[in-house]
Design a protein around this motif. Structure first.
Motif, PDB file in Angstrom:
ATOM      1  N   THR A  22       0.799  -1.224   0.000  1.00 29.67           N
ATOM      2  CA  THR A  22       0.000   0.000   0.000  1.00 29.67           C
ATOM      3  C   THR A  22       0.827   1.268   0.000  1.00 29.67           C
ATOM      4  OG1 THR A  22      -0.132  -0.021   2.403  1.00 29.67           O
ATOM      5  CG2 THR A  22      -1.888  -1.154   1.210  1.00 29.67           C
ATOM      6  N   ALA A  29      -2.401   3.511  -0.255  1.00 28.01           N
ATOM      7  CA  ALA A  29      -3.111   4.085   0.880  1.00 28.01           C
ATOM      8  C   ALA A  29      -3.437   5.546   0.626  1.00 28.01           C
ATOM      9  CB  ALA A  29      -2.253   3.957   2.135  1.00 28.01           C
ATOM     10  N   LYS A  30      -4.609   5.953   1.014  1.00 26.58           N
ATOM     11  CA  LYS A  30      -5.013   7.346   0.891  1.00 26.58           C
ATOM     12  C   LYS A  30      -4.724   8.050   2.207  1.00 26.58           C
ATOM     13  CE  LYS A  30      -8.956  10.354  -0.071  1.00 26.58           C
ATOM     14  NZ  LYS A  30     -10.421  10.405  -0.321  1.00 26.58           N
ATOM     15  N   GLU A  67      -5.042  10.976   4.750  1.00 27.21           N
ATOM     16  CA  GLU A  67      -5.938  12.073   5.086  1.00 27.21           C
ATOM     17  C   GLU A  67      -5.407  12.786   6.324  1.00 27.21           C
ATOM     18  OE1 GLU A  67      -9.883  10.681   5.581  1.00 27.21           O
ATOM     19  OE2 GLU A  67     -10.105  10.015   3.505  1.00 27.21           O
TER      20      GLU A  67
END
Length: 361
Positions: free
Chosen positions: A19, A46-47, A49
């Motif tokens: 990821t 992976a995002k 935030e």
């Protein structure tokens, strides 16, 4: 932080994340220090935030309760020392550390108690070797009055809040105690009665003196035995009356309206944690084998039960029935033709599941 420390000492990395793009670490560490493998999948990237909150706002009560329930540590990385100190003060104020001490006049190596206590979180242990030689006046170590006198000297210096346990020894064989005989006779039962009288006497003296101390108004005292004894009635090893022990709650923190109240509920030592935690309005989820003895009895069968075990056997006591079982003979011990089959299965299941739970810990 881990990467920075690794870079300083010259670590080499093999990155296997699916990821996180390894090129990030290659750029940070230098391409020669990263052995890239191609498990990275851009589709699974992976995002990241960013939540715009102050660090201490993440450490709310719900989060800390979840951490405590999971019995795990959490790493918090903050950019400044001031931020670290602020977070530490925030957590310390809302979740004060409980100082735990254990006092015993004998040797804590007996029955592997010391390992158990350290694993349980006690950070101050007092045992036989900590007493002066002239005070080791029992076969097992220091008699109970010496133990209680030491506690009275130490407790004023104990940082609050504290959780202190005392484990007495004078009412154990050979039942020799340093006081005049109160029950004439030389039989083992007479010596047993005298030893229990002595421990009761010095415990009462300790409680009277403790009630005059500044820490007493905020202190709850829990008195419970670790096991019973065949004497004075020569009870069989498996008999419920041999395992029948008292549980008393006293101290300055006890609600005056509850003084003198008798609770006939059947329970065992494992029920003490839930009973106390519920009075403090705290979760008992970490104690799955415990229930509140001050709450109404469970409506479902068997309506509350106490399980006990002995060498190669167990017993179960409920408000309406009792069963004792011999694991070697694989049969009930008392009244085998009148034993409740559901209660027997309950005891067998309790023994099996509780032992499996012990092995997993």
């Amino acid at each position: 932080l881990c990467l920075a420390l690794g870079k300083r000492v010259g670590c080499r990395y093999i990155w296997l994340s699916a990821t996180v793009d390894p090129s990030f670490y290659a750029r940070y560490l230098g391409s020669d220090d990263v052995l890239e493998v191609y498990s990275f999948d851009p589709k699974k990237a992976a995002k990241v935030e960013v939540v715009d909150k102050q660090p201490v706002d993440f450490l709310d009560e719900r989060f800390l309760q979840r951490v405590q329930k999971g019995r795990r540590g959490v790493g918090v990385f903050l950019p400044t020392r001031a931020g670290v100190e602020q977070a530490a003060q925030h957590v310390g104020a809302r979740w004060p550390r409980i100082n735990a001490a254990y006092y015993h006049g004998g040797e804590l190596a007996f029955a592997n108690m010391k390992s158990y206590l350290l694993a349980a979180g006690y950070d101050q242990l007092t045992e036989r070797a900590d007493f002066a030689r002239q005070d080791q006046n029992s076969k097992w170590g220091a008699h109970d009055h010496v133990l209680f006198d030491r506690m009275l000297r130490h407790l004023p210096q104990q940082r609050q809040p504290f959780f202190v346990t005392a484990f007495t020894l004078s009412s154990h064989e050979p039942f020799e105690v340093p006081m005049p005989v109160r029950f004439p006779g030389t039989s083992e039962a007479d010596r047993f009665r005298n030893s229990v009288f002595y421990t009761d006497h010095v415990l009462g003296r300790f409680l009277r003196e403790a009630s005059r101390q500044p820490w007493w108004p905020n202190t709850l005292v829990v008195l419970v035995a670790d096991h019973g004894h065949p004497l004075p009635g020569d009870s069989p090893n498996h008999a419920p009356e041999k395992f029948h022990v008292p549980l008393l709650l006293t101290g300055g923190a006890l609600n005056p309206a509850l003084r003198g109240r008798q609770v006939p509920t059947i329970g065992s030592q494992t029920d003490v944690p839930a009973t106390l935690l519920h009075q403090l309005r705290l979760s008992d989820s970490a104690f799955v084998w415990s229930r509140d003895l001050l709450a109404p009895a469970p409506p479902a069968w068997p309506g509350g039960a106490a399980f006990y075990c002995f060498t190669d056997g167990f017993g179960v006591v409920t408000p309406t029935d009792t069963v004792t079982f011999d694991n070697l003979a694989r049969r009930p011990i008392d009244h085998p033709t009148r034993v409740s089959a559901p209660l027997l299965r309950f005891g067998q299941a309790y023994e099996q599941l509780s032992f499996e739970d012990f092995l997993r810990r």
